[in-house]
Design an enzyme around this catalytic site. Sequence first.
Site, PDB file in Angstrom:
ATOM      1  CB  SER A  43       3.701   0.648   0.300  1.00  0.00           C
ATOM      2  OG  SER A  43       5.093   0.550   0.309  1.00  0.00           O
ATOM      3  CB  SER A  44       7.095   1.190  -3.967  1.00  0.00           C
ATOM      4  OG  SER A  44       7.819   1.634  -2.851  1.00  0.00           O
ATOM      5  CB  CYS A  45       7.598  -2.328   0.363  1.00  0.00           C
ATOM      6  SG  CYS A  45       6.161  -2.236   1.391  1.00  0.00           S
ATOM      7  CE1 TYR A 104       2.476  -0.790   5.715  1.00  0.00           C
ATOM      8  CE2 TYR A 104       4.098  -0.796   3.955  1.00  0.00           C
ATOM      9  CZ  TYR A 104       3.050  -0.189   4.616  1.00  0.00           C
ATOM     10  OH  TYR A 104       2.597   1.022   4.167  1.00  0.00           O
ATOM     11  CE  LYS A 142      -0.544  -0.644   3.346  1.00  0.00           C
ATOM     12  NZ  LYS A 142      -1.741   0.209   3.451  1.00  0.00           N
ATOM     13  CG  HIS A 181       8.871   5.751   5.774  1.00  0.00           C
ATOM     14  ND1 HIS A 181       7.593   6.170   5.988  1.00  0.00           N
ATOM     15  CD2 HIS A 181       8.791   4.426   5.488  1.00  0.00           C
ATOM     16  CE1 HIS A 181       6.763   5.155   5.840  1.00  0.00           C
ATOM     17  NE2 HIS A 181       7.454   4.080   5.543  1.00  0.00           N
TER      18      HIS A 181
HETATM   19  N1  LIG Z   1       4.687   7.403   4.128  1.00  0.00           N
HETATM   20  C1  LIG Z   1       5.094   6.850   3.001  1.00  0.00           C
HETATM   21  O1  LIG Z   1       6.250   6.997   2.581  1.00  0.00           O
HETATM   22  C2  LIG Z   1       4.150   6.004   2.192  1.00  0.00           C
HETATM   23  C3  LIG Z   1       4.639   5.526   0.994  1.00  0.00           C
HETATM   24  C4  LIG Z   1       3.837   4.734   0.232  1.00  0.00           C
HETATM   25  C5  LIG Z   1       2.561   4.447   0.657  1.00  0.00           C
HETATM   26  N2  LIG Z   1       2.078   4.913   1.801  1.00  0.00           N
HETATM   27  C6  LIG Z   1       0.721   4.497   2.190  1.00  0.00           C
HETATM   28  O2  LIG Z   1      -0.135   5.569   2.481  1.00  0.00           O
HETATM   29  C7  LIG Z   1      -1.013   5.227   3.542  1.00  0.00           C
HETATM   30  C8  LIG Z   1      -0.894   6.254   4.640  1.00  0.00           C
HETATM   31  O3  LIG Z   1       0.443   6.306   5.093  1.00  0.00           O
HETATM   32  P1  LIG Z   1       0.979   7.536   5.953  1.00  0.00           P
HETATM   33  O4  LIG Z   1       2.409   7.669   5.657  1.00  0.00           O
HETATM   34  O5  LIG Z   1       0.071   8.690   5.817  1.00  0.00           O
HETATM   35  O6  LIG Z   1       0.856   6.925   7.429  1.00  0.00           O
HETATM   36  P2  LIG Z   1       0.756   7.711   8.801  1.00  0.00           P
HETATM   37  O7  LIG Z   1       1.287   9.089   8.670  1.00  0.00           O
HETATM   38  O8  LIG Z   1       1.337   6.811   9.832  1.00  0.00           O
HETATM   39  O9  LIG Z   1      -0.816   7.821   9.032  1.00  0.00           O
HETATM   40  C9  LIG Z   1      -1.570   6.684   9.241  1.00  0.00           C
HETATM   41  C10 LIG Z   1      -2.939   7.097   9.718  1.00  0.00           C
HETATM   42  O10 LIG Z   1      -3.685   5.921  10.002  1.00  0.00           O
HETATM   43  C11 LIG Z   1      -4.301   6.060  11.267  1.00  0.00           C
HETATM   44  N3  LIG Z   1      -4.445   4.736  11.884  1.00  0.00           N
HETATM   45  C12 LIG Z   1      -3.508   3.784  12.045  1.00  0.00           C
HETATM   46  N4  LIG Z   1      -4.020   2.712  12.669  1.00  0.00           N
HETATM   47  C13 LIG Z   1      -5.325   3.014  12.914  1.00  0.00           C
HETATM   48  C14 LIG Z   1      -6.393   2.328  13.537  1.00  0.00           C
HETATM   49  N5  LIG Z   1      -6.223   1.100  14.069  1.00  0.00           N
HETATM   50  N6  LIG Z   1      -7.597   2.931  13.611  1.00  0.00           N
HETATM   51  C15 LIG Z   1      -7.782   4.160  13.099  1.00  0.00           C
HETATM   52  N7  LIG Z   1      -6.824   4.869  12.489  1.00  0.00           N
HETATM   53  C16 LIG Z   1      -5.608   4.301  12.409  1.00  0.00           C
HETATM   54  C17 LIG Z   1      -3.358   6.923  12.055  1.00  0.00           C
HETATM   55  O11 LIG Z   1      -4.059   7.509  13.120  1.00  0.00           O
HETATM   56  P3  LIG Z   1      -3.281   8.257  14.333  1.00  0.00           P
HETATM   57  O12 LIG Z   1      -2.602   9.430  13.687  1.00  0.00           O
HETATM   58  O13 LIG Z   1      -4.347   8.672  15.261  1.00  0.00           O
HETATM   59  O14 LIG Z   1      -2.329   7.238  14.863  1.00  0.00           O
HETATM   60  C18 LIG Z   1      -2.939   7.932  10.989  1.00  0.00           C
HETATM   61  O15 LIG Z   1      -3.901   8.953  10.874  1.00  0.00           O
HETATM   62  C19 LIG Z   1      -0.608   3.815   3.986  1.00  0.00           C
HETATM   63  O16 LIG Z   1      -1.488   2.871   3.429  1.00  0.00           O
HETATM   64  C20 LIG Z   1       0.757   3.610   3.421  1.00  0.00           C
HETATM   65  O17 LIG Z   1       1.002   2.296   3.047  1.00  0.00           O
HETATM   66  C21 LIG Z   1       2.833   5.713   2.597  1.00  0.00           C
END
Ligand SMILES: NC(=O)c1ccc[n+]([C@@H]2O[C@H](COP(=O)([O-])OP(=O)(O)OC[C@H]3O[C@@H](n4cnc5c(N)ncnc54)[C@H](OP(=O)(O)O)[C@@H]3O)[C@@H](O)[C@H]2O)c1
Length: 320
Positions: free
Chosen positions: A109-111, A138, A142, A181
């Site tokens: 992530s950008s953070c 967090y 990362k 977010h």
């Molecule tokens: N959202 C943003 O703005 C953003 C920005 C930059 C980077 N990212 C990065 O992109 C990645 C995905 O983010 P996202 O926004 O898609 O997050 P998200 O919507 O919260 O999805 C996270 C996923 O991880 C699964 N998960 C979490 N803990 C778990 C565990 N202990 N065992 C198995 N599965 C688990 C969740 O399963 P459940 O659905 O079953 O809980 C969900 O499918 C992350 O690494 C994040 O840092 C996101």
Amino acid sequence: MINKKSKIYVAGHKGLVGSAILRKLKHKGYKKIFTIDRKKLDLTNQSKVLSFIKKKKPDFIFLAAAKVGGIFSNQKYKAEFIYSNLAIQLNVINAAYLCGIKNLIFLGSSCVYPRNCKQPIKESYLLNGKLEKTNDAYAIAKIAGIKMCESYNEQYKTNYKCLMPTNTFGPNDNYDDLNSHFFPALIKKIHTLKDTKNTKLKLWGDGSAKREVIFVDDIADACLYFMNKKTKENLINIGTGKDFSIKDYAHFILKIIIPNKKIKIIFDKSKPNGTPRKVMDIKLAKKYGWKPAGILNDSILETYKSFLKENNDTKKYKRK
Ligand SMILES: NC(=O)c1ccc[n+]([C@@H]2O[C@H](COP(=O)([O-])OP(=O)(O)OC[C@H]3O[C@@H](n4cnc5c(N)ncnc54)[C@H](OP(=O)(O)O)[C@@H]3O)[C@@H](O)[C@H]2O)c1
């Protein structure tokens, strides 16, 4: 290179980013994709992760599983954020190595970048200064993931790439009041004003913080693109390279969701702004030939449509 015979594992397939990667892979005609629900496999469980990956033996892994949240939850649940993210990364990345899987995309992530670093943020600014306090647990997790991929690449000659997306939005986002977010939170807040007499939109902070956002389909596109691309660097920023203030975004979304109602924005200055400005330098990604589609209005509209579907609220949606 991924081909139609490749076995592909998408971890976190129900989340915002993972579900977009899955859609993209299916759309491109890849058939040997597999996923597993968190109820059946908690990725923080080391031995279970190893036996799962050993049994399935994918050729490619997209690691989009993580504990993710907005300012509130990042601040309040620091221990859970650092523990879960370290454990998920450690287990999946090491199991990939132990099972001879050479190709993996890790999402950060950008953070991860210092709070007050120069803008736009280049990959080389990593570990150049202090992190933003509200999400340092967090970010540290990362950063450990990035260093883990880097170290494995150096020592074991793996191809574990780390993509650092900016704030992402799209279908399957998290709209939880305490855990979302800023961008999905804005969509939800503005939606709730739609059919009420309330004409006041209350926002955290003073609205001046500048953020860059990217549609999740662009992130999925980047994940596939860089899985297939040879790069010298293993850390690559993914964004649009453009940022706007929170106040600007509120106006964009208001125009799309409730264009005909006059809304007054009230800023709650007792709440934190977070990092004052965050915009990615995406020259490196561009150098390798990737760029985002980045059509903000259409993407907001598409996201709003899925928000209504996800919330069983389709009847209220009318295209303006
Ligand atoms: N959202 C943003 O703005 C953003 C920005 C930059 C980077 N990212 C990065 O992109 C990645 C995905 O983010 P996202 O926004 O898609 O997050 P998200 O919507 O919260 O999805 C996270 C996923 O991880 C699964 N998960 C979490 N803990 C778990 C565990 N202990 N065992 C198995 N599965 C688990 C969740 O399963 P459940 O659905 O079953 O809980 C969900 O499918 C992350 O690494 C994040 O840092 C996101």
